[in-house]
Write an enzyme that holds these catalytic residues in place. Structure first.
Site, PDB file in Angstrom:
ATOM      1  N   ASP A 151       0.743  -1.401   0.170  1.00 26.51           N
ATOM      2  CA  ASP A 151       0.096  -0.074   0.022  1.00 26.51           C
ATOM      3  C   ASP A 151       0.721   1.324   0.070  1.00 26.51           C
ATOM      4  O   ASP A 151       1.477   1.460   1.005  1.00 26.51           O
ATOM      5  CB  ASP A 151      -0.929   0.137   1.262  1.00 26.51           C
ATOM      6  CG  ASP A 151      -1.852   1.022   1.135  1.00 26.51           C
ATOM      7  OD1 ASP A 151      -2.098   1.837   0.203  1.00 26.51           O
ATOM      8  OD2 ASP A 151      -2.262   1.364   2.554  1.00 26.51           O
ATOM      9  N   ASP A 202      -2.670   5.862  -5.042  1.00 26.73           N
ATOM     10  CA  ASP A 202      -2.687   5.034  -4.040  1.00 26.73           C
ATOM     11  C   ASP A 202      -3.352   3.420  -4.330  1.00 26.73           C
ATOM     12  O   ASP A 202      -4.202   3.071  -4.831  1.00 26.73           O
ATOM     13  CB  ASP A 202      -3.803   5.653  -2.935  1.00 26.73           C
ATOM     14  CG  ASP A 202      -3.846   4.716  -1.458  1.00 26.73           C
ATOM     15  OD1 ASP A 202      -3.087   3.790  -1.401  1.00 26.73           O
ATOM     16  OD2 ASP A 202      -4.580   5.032  -0.506  1.00 26.73           O
TER      17      ASP A 202
END
Length: 398
Positions: free
Chosen positions: A116, A284
């Protein structure tokens, strides 16, 4: 390839540019000065996102959760035995997120994690956790590791619709051929339901957000880069579409051959932030869709004929939709209906991938966007880059 500066707050959120406004099907994004961004993991934001992820799971027959992660085994191999390569295979789950393997401890215990770029910490379920989301996944047993060191401190990590909490420890963590000794991570003692099967196949999260000051103890990215004998301090993502397809997270190398982009020229033409606007956007890999402020997303969805409350659009109308242009630093990145419309074949329904969020950066570009592009996160030069997968050409906006 287009590069922009990276912004960071508390070791979180790698950012690029953004002043979003809608003109027809055109979202324009300009450069910006650095801003503080509150830590959020955007793929947890809002019930609409959760519901659409459930629908996608149901479509693939993953709706009946059991107490074992083994029911969700993929057909692709995640193991990389080639020690000369610095990449990790990633598995696509319903075009919503990707996960890869890490091994923690000595002897190693294996876990699936979401890599992430929107968070900076590593966490995996601990065997002392009694939450259902822990019991459904692989759990770390510190007593089985000869190299584990307890730090005797706790931590709680909050997301948009849930949280995890537990104890901090240090141990050896292996990701592909990369071995990180004495690395801090969180082994959880409690996790919210958002991490339960079937929506969340991965066990934990491996944060890759950049801490420019190298002072956050739980941020692993600098440790990774410092442990590699590489000239380029960067990492890249290839995130192809298709459930169970295999992507790559690569450290220290840019795939020039596959995308046929002149990266040397791109580096020479890199851009920096200016004060022309006061907003930001975020790339993201921990976000499933494309999230924006209510006004922008409502305007865009209304123009497309999307129900702003359910994000649903009549499937018969999809063929009339036009490409949507997202402009980053005066470069156009196009999304076609196949990119931003999610199809639920089982229920014959279609949904927009443009979702509303309540806070955080004005625009968050998640998997729906990133699966179209080869993304580069350059740590030394504090910037990010995008190369379209389908074409090496990008249109300039005057």
């Amino acid at each position: 390839m287009n590069f922009a500066k990276i912004i960071n707050k508390s070791g979180l959120k790698i950012i690029i540019l953004l002043c979003a406004y809608v003109h027809g099907n055109h979202i324009k994004i300009r450069q910006t000065q650095s801003q503080a961004i509150d830590p959020k993991n955007a793929y947890r934001n809002g019930h609409a996102v959760d519901e659409i992820k459930k629908i996608k799971m149901q479509e693939l027959g993953l709706q009946n959760a059991t107490n074992s992660i083994n029911d969700f085994e993929t057909t692709s191999s995640l193991t990389n035995h080639n020690k000369t390569k610095t990449y990790i295979d990633l598995i696509n789950v319903t075009d919503s997120y990707f996960y890869g393997l890490i091994r923690v401890g000595n002897p190693p215990q294996e876990f699936r994690v979401a890599f992430d770029t929107g968070s900076s910490k590593i966490w995996i379920p601990g065997n002392e956790c009694k939450s259902l989301s822990c019991l459904q996944h692989r759990m770390f047993d510190r007593n089985l590791s000869n190299s584990y060191v307890a730090e005797n401190s706790g931590l709680q990590i909050e997301y948009g619709a849930g949280k995890v909490e537990g104890k901090i420890g240090r141990d050896t963590i292996q990701l592909g051929p990369i071995k990180l000794n004495n690395t801090r991570f969180l082994h959880t003692e409690a996790q919210d339901h958002i991490f339960e099967l079937p929506q969340t196949v991965f066990d934990g999260v491996f944060g890759l957000a950049i801490d420019p000051n190298k002072d956050e103890k739980l941020s692993p990215i600098h440790n990774i880069i410092d442990n590699l004998s590489i000239k380029q301090k960067l990492f890249t993502f290839e995130l192809p579409k298709g459930h169970n397809s295999t992507g790559k997270l690569t450290f220290g190398e840019i795939n020039q051959e596959l995308y046929q982009v002149n990266y040397s020229k791109a580096y020479g033409n890199s851009t920096s932030f200016t004060k022309r606007s006061n907003s930001t956007a975020l790339l993201d890999t921990g976000t499933s869709f494309i999230l924006g402020d209510s006004w922008t997303i409502n305007k865009l969805n209304k123009d497309m004929g999307v129900d702003v409350n359910t994000n649903r659009i009549e499937c018969s109308a999809v063929k009339y939709l036009k490409p949507i242009k997202i402009v980053l630093d005066n470069r156009v990145f196009r999304l076609y209906p196949k990119d931003y419309i999610l199809k639920d074949k089982k229920n014959h329904a279609c949904y927009s991938a443009f979702m509303k969020k309540s806070d955080g950066p004005p625009l968050i570009l998640g998997i729906s966007f990133l699966s179209k592009f080869y993304s580069i996160f350059d740590i030394d030069k504090q910037r990010v880059g995008l190369a379209p997968i389908e074409s090496k050409f990008k249109e300039n906006i005057n």
